[in-house]
Design a protein around this motif. Structure first.
Motif: not given
Length: 705
Positions: A340, A343-348, A681-683, A685
């Protein structure tokens, strides 16, 4: 006879004109030799020197003398050798023209043993000098790592990149532990006592590399090696019980079948080559390997993790049980946060927790694993590798067939699975009226014995649909019936082919397998083959040699006809190639300048082959498992490669191939994060779960239109 009288007798006759200058020079040199005792003598033919000569070690050869000082050889009594007249002939001085074998002078270290045991420890455990002088520096570090595992009575993973010599490091480690100094003084009684004291070693490996292991043992050490494979298994087992075998080599399949017998032996060490085969905890092989009584379990693999993080746990839980905790703890503490957090949109907060767990896991793994890459070990000895992705435009016929495939009821059912059902119920189509596809082309055949469907419907047809999409992307001939299948399946495939070919069926020769050589070798209706035709023309004209990999044997058959039509000289290796012939085919390709292309099955030729004569690698069809493509590349990009290697992955643009490649990138990123501790890099989702793959149909549909 006095020394003076002996020298007078050896003086040449002044009145004789028949003596050659070489004879006079030889005799005068002999007189100088007798007067000067400092000239080195010929080394005695000891067992150690014979062993070094057998290994083609230049250090075992006498030093080359300058031309101004002709060399004479003497026996231990100082008398002239009876073959000295022949030694004067430059063509007979074989030892002055050493043939450099596998190792050259700049790759030989000091001729001294490598001590592994601590200072003051007895007995002293050391790698013999005859082996240590041939090891590279990273291989010496690997031997030390293996010995530390052995001394601490637990297992571990030697996870070096493919081609860095994991086999050689293992043999050097075993030679040190068993006190095998490479000498020929190997009495049967002594070997029996050593084997009974320590216990034998078991090596489990793919059947394709059994002969490679056996060959390497014969080159590097002096063990009694037996192969537990084939019809003579009972005879080999009797020798094992009589303590006449130090190293026993067997295959995965043989051990899976006969594991109950071998698991009763008190093995000193168990070594599993290509240990990633133990990734599935539910497989029969994994369950059988758990029966070993020893804790000294060593895994050799260049791809520690291939598809998912839990495979890493299964492997380490075998080599060092309990080292990573319980399965549930590993999944909650490492697996889920790492997935998790990528993920490209994972919270900080997710990213921070994932980074902390990654560092903790990498530090824990380093206690039980040693992993090095080519770049950090032998990169300075190689010319490098370049990886290219080639997007091949499908032919117009391929595009039409691909679109018809996407319009089939089976595919539409999966694409619309999450939409509301048309009957008005609050359920989705996959949960209500569209759970079964009785009017489809794939679903009815899979459920001919249960027309009401199964518990997995409609997801049970995902894999067959993916296979059909990949076949269309590679070559239209692949979706036609295979004559080797049963009649019912051939009939089903013929109906499917008729449905997707539609009005273009005459362009492909009907819905049955094409027997026409000209038709199969034609590149007109295959985008990848059109690209391959142009690349091969350029490479062959430049003198390059090409490895051509395909996952499908039927695709190899088509490519073979294409190469024959173009007049290229080629070799071929697939699963039907006998094991005992594979090495000779490889040697012939490496040594023959006329052989330009090597056709190889990805599954059969991904292991144990050394093809450093080739400098171009083509992956014709990508695999969902990135490790298989990486193993195929490393058949050429390995130690001994003298040219720059260029890899080409062929992808059909706008097809399922693009999704397969993106999944390869995703899996490779997870592996780099978990095993190497790299920042990626988180490519993506999506998170790798069982049903993630279902989004591919809408993805492919969008690409195609």
């Amino acid at each position: 006879m006095s020394l003076h009288s002996f020298k007078e007798a050896l003086k040449p006759c002044r009145n004789s004109s028949s003596l050659t200058s070489s004879t006079i020079q030889s005799q005068s040199s002999l007189t100088q030799t007798l007067e000067d005792p400092t000239i080195p003598r010929k080394p005695p033919k000891s067992s150690l020197s014979q062993q070094l000569l057998r290994l083609q070690d230049p250090l075992s050869l006498p030093p080359i003398q300058p031309q101004s000082q002709p060399k004479q050889t003497h026996d231990q009594n100082g008398m002239e050798d009876e073959n000295d007249e022949k030694d004067d002939d430059p063509e007979s001085l074989d030892y002055e023209k050493p043939k450099v074998g596998l190792f050259e002078f700049d790759r030989i270290g000091p001729y001294e043993p490598l001590v592994l045991s601590s200072e003051g420890e007895f007995p002293v455990i050391q790698v013999p000098a005859s082996i240590n002088c041939r090891l590279l520096e990273h291989q010496r570090e690997g031997v030390k790592f293996l010995y530390n595992l052995y001394k601490n009575n637990h297992g571990g993973i030697l996870g070096d990149d493919m081609g860095l010599g994991k086999t050689i490091q293992t043999i050097a480690f075993l030679a040190a532990v068993f006190g095998n100094d490479g000498d020929c003084m190997d009495s049967t009684l002594l070997k029996k006592n050593q084997t009974a004291e320590r216990g034998p070693v078991l090596i489990v490996c793919p059947s394709s590399v059994i002969h490679n292991w056996e060959s390497e043992f014969s080159k590097w050490a002096n063990f009694s090696v037996a192969v537990y494979h084939g019809a003579n298994r009972d005879l080999v087992y009797d020798k094992l019980e009589a303590h006449e075998v130090e190293i026993l080599i067997t295959s995965f399949d043989t051990y899976r079948i006969c594991g109950s017998q071998l698991s009763e032996v008190n093995w000193e060490i168990v070594i599993v080559d290509e240990a990633h085969r133990l990734k599935n905890e539910k497989s029969k092989l994994y369950i059988a390997c758990l029966e070993f009584k020893t804790l000294k379990r060593i895994g050799l693999t260049g791809t520690v993790m291939q598809n998912k993080i839990m495979e890493l746990f299964n492997l380490f839980d075998w080599v060092a049980p309990g080292s990573l905790g319980t399965r549930e703890h590993f999944r909650e503490f490492y697996d889920e946060p790492l997935k998790h957090g990528q993920r490209s949109t994972a919270p900080e907060r997710f990213v921070r927790v994932a980074d902390e767990r990654k560092q903790h896991l990498v530090a824990l793994l380093h206690k039980y694993m040693l992993r090095r890459t080519k770049e950090e070990t032998i990169g300075h000895l190689m010319m490098g590798k370049e990886d290219n992705v080639i997007f091949c435009a499908m032919s117009e016929l391929q595009k039409r067939v691909y679109r018809r495939m996407l319009q089939l009821p089976d595919i539409q059912c999966l694409i619309n699975k999450d939409r509301p059902c048309s009957c008005g119920s609050p359920l989705t189509q996959a949960e209500c009226c569209k759970r079964t596809v009785p009017d489809g082309k794939i679903w009815p055949y899979l459920h001919k014995e249960n027309p009401d469907g199964c518990d997995s419907c409609p997801f049970c047809i995902v894999l067959p649909c993916l296979i059909k999409l990949q076949q269309i992307s590679n070559h239209l001939e692949l979706i036609k019936p295979n004559p080797k299948d049963d009649p019912d399946k051939q009939k089903k495939d013929a109906e499917f082919a008729s449905a997707v070919f539609g009005t273009d069926i005459n362009l492909v020769g009907g819905n049955t397998q094409n027997e026409s050589f000209m038709g199969l070798s034609d590149v007109k209706h295959c985008g990848k083959m059109r690209a391959l035709e142009k690349f091969l023309f350029s490479w062959i004209s430049c003198g390059d040699k090409v490895l051509l990999f395909s996952y499908s044997v039927r695709m190899l058959d088509i490519l073979e006809k294409f190469l024959i039509r173009k007049g290229y000289c080629f070799s071929r290796l697939d699963g039907s190639t006998p094991t005992n012939l594979r090495q000779s085919i490889v040697d012939d390709f490496n040594s023959s300048p006329s052989k330009q292309v090597f056709l190889i099955s990805t599954r059969a030729g991904g292991l144990g082959l050394n093809l450093v004569s080739a400098n171009r690698v083509v992956i014709f069809d990508p695999s969902w498992n990135p490790a298989q493509d990486l193993q195929a590349q490393d058949r050429s990009f390995r130690f001994g490669q003298k040219r720059h290697v260029v890899v080409f992955r062929f992808l059909s643009a706008g097809s399922l191939d693009e999704l397969v490649y993106s999944r390869q990138v995703y899996k490779q990123q997870l592996s780099n994060i978990v095993v190497s501790g790299k920042m990626e890099k988180r490519y993506f989702e999506g998170v790798q779960v069982d049903k993630l793959i279902f989004f591919c149909f809408s993805f492919v549909l969008e690409l195609c239109y």
